[in-house]
Write an enzyme that holds these catalytic residues in place. Sequence first.
Site, PDB file in Angstrom:
ATOM      1  N   SER A   1       0.839  -1.196   0.000  1.00  0.00           N
ATOM      2  CA  SER A   1       0.000   0.000   0.000  1.00  0.00           C
ATOM      3  C   SER A   1       0.882   1.256   0.000  1.00  0.00           C
ATOM      4  CB  SER A   1      -0.955  -0.044   1.191  1.00  0.00           C
ATOM      5  OG  SER A   1      -1.898   0.992   1.135  1.00  0.00           O
TER       6      SER A   1
ATOM      7  N   ASP B   1       4.636  24.063  -1.093  1.00  0.00           N
ATOM      8  CA  ASP B   1       6.027  23.841  -1.480  1.00  0.00           C
ATOM      9  C   ASP B   1       6.536  22.453  -1.083  1.00  0.00           C
ATOM     10  OD1 ASP B   1       5.908  24.422   1.223  1.00  0.00           O
ATOM     11  OD2 ASP B   1       7.758  25.603   1.254  1.00  0.00           O
TER      12      ASP B   1
ATOM     13  N   HIS C   1      -7.331  -5.325  -1.203  1.00  0.00           N
ATOM     14  CA  HIS C   1      -6.138  -4.530  -0.919  1.00  0.00           C
ATOM     15  C   HIS C   1      -5.215  -5.212   0.097  1.00  0.00           C
ATOM     16  CE1 HIS C   1      -3.881  -0.749  -0.775  1.00  0.00           C
ATOM     17  NE2 HIS C   1      -3.877  -0.850   0.546  1.00  0.00           N
TER      18      HIS C   1
END
Length: 432
Positions: free
Chosen positions: A144, A353, A406
């Site tokens: 994951s 940023d 998953h």
Amino acid sequence: MNNAQPFIDAGVKYTPHYFQVPLDYSDLSQGKITVFARELSLSADGDSTKPWLVYFQGGPGFPSPRQNGNSGWVTRALQEYRVLLLDQRGTGNSSVISHQTLAHLSSEEQAQYLSHFRADNIVRDAEFIREEFGVKQWSILGQSFGGFCSLTYLSLFPESLSRSYITGGVPSISRHPDDVYHATFKRTMDKNQAFFQQFPKAQQLCKQIADHLLEHEEFLPNGQRFTVEQFQQIGINFGVSDTFLPTYYALENALIEVNGKPQLRYEFLNSMLFEQGFQTNPIYALLHESIYCQGFASNWSAHRVRQEHDAFNYDKSKPFYFTGEMVFPWMFDQYQTLQPLKQAAELIASKQDWSALYDAKQLASNKVPVSCAVYADDMFVEMDISRETLTMIPNAKAWITNEYEHNGLRADGEKILDKLIAMGEQTAATLI
């Protein structure tokens, strides 16, 4: 490196390692934090000389597994590797991040401190450890979010890697999180529809609970008011296998009557508190969206995208739907241990940023064999986005399957890792 005493259990030797690493690798004056990793090897191997396999946990914000016995993917790994289970910075036995440890900092200081806990620095910590161990190359396994870390490792330090194995974790290297959440909201709706189709009565039960929460105050055992939005979030479980039936059982016994009035049972409320893992692991809520950010702000992406998927905004006139692996700004108003971190969360959501996590040019010239398990029905990591990324990375092979959810590595890890190792050997043979 500060090492503690090793121990042996079920034929596996567990050796703990502690490292003092820079908080900020670009500014050593910012001080150091502790990073913990646990080495696993077969006790029969003695002082093992097998190559290393480093495990990157999913999340972000959760520690490496506390292995119990020689089982699962570890069984396959230990046949030919020593395994290093890394507690990513901020988790487990590493310098932990929580509402307690951040309490002495201002909101601005909290946000600045947290900005150093993304995949780029997790990978730099691994590199620090590799150099401490004097290892030329090692292999990595990323589950994951750990797969996201793997692509960062392949971007920053490819010469340090001999193999990369990824399960359920191939991200876009350039997309905005809005793209990710449009895809995952659709996948989440698919899971909802499958659940309610299998358990037709569940829709009525969910609406009864949700409507009750709209009309009455109910409190979790920690004193926190329980809301519809919190109830919806247990849908994150639909992304892993074998969760539909336990969810239905929980709904079936949620409400009782006390003196002729409806009330949520204590057992149900206690189980709902247990579902709120970000109460103890706030990195998940604070930094989840930033794992997609490179030079731009998330600005609460999941919350904004949710407004375009209005079915998830419940009121009594609508069917009830669970949400999935998303974080929302209201969480920092409602969840008890997230409330002190609200201003830091807002600063992180607006931060533009962010440094680059991936190097597209480096990945385009990749020579490390990369073997990936991509789950066709993954609710958290969209298959089409994973396939898009893999087309940009030479020597990367994908096994695309709908056999697993998953959590495939946890459900059938020995088989999955065995297949990925074999794929890696095939790729390596073509590079000779």
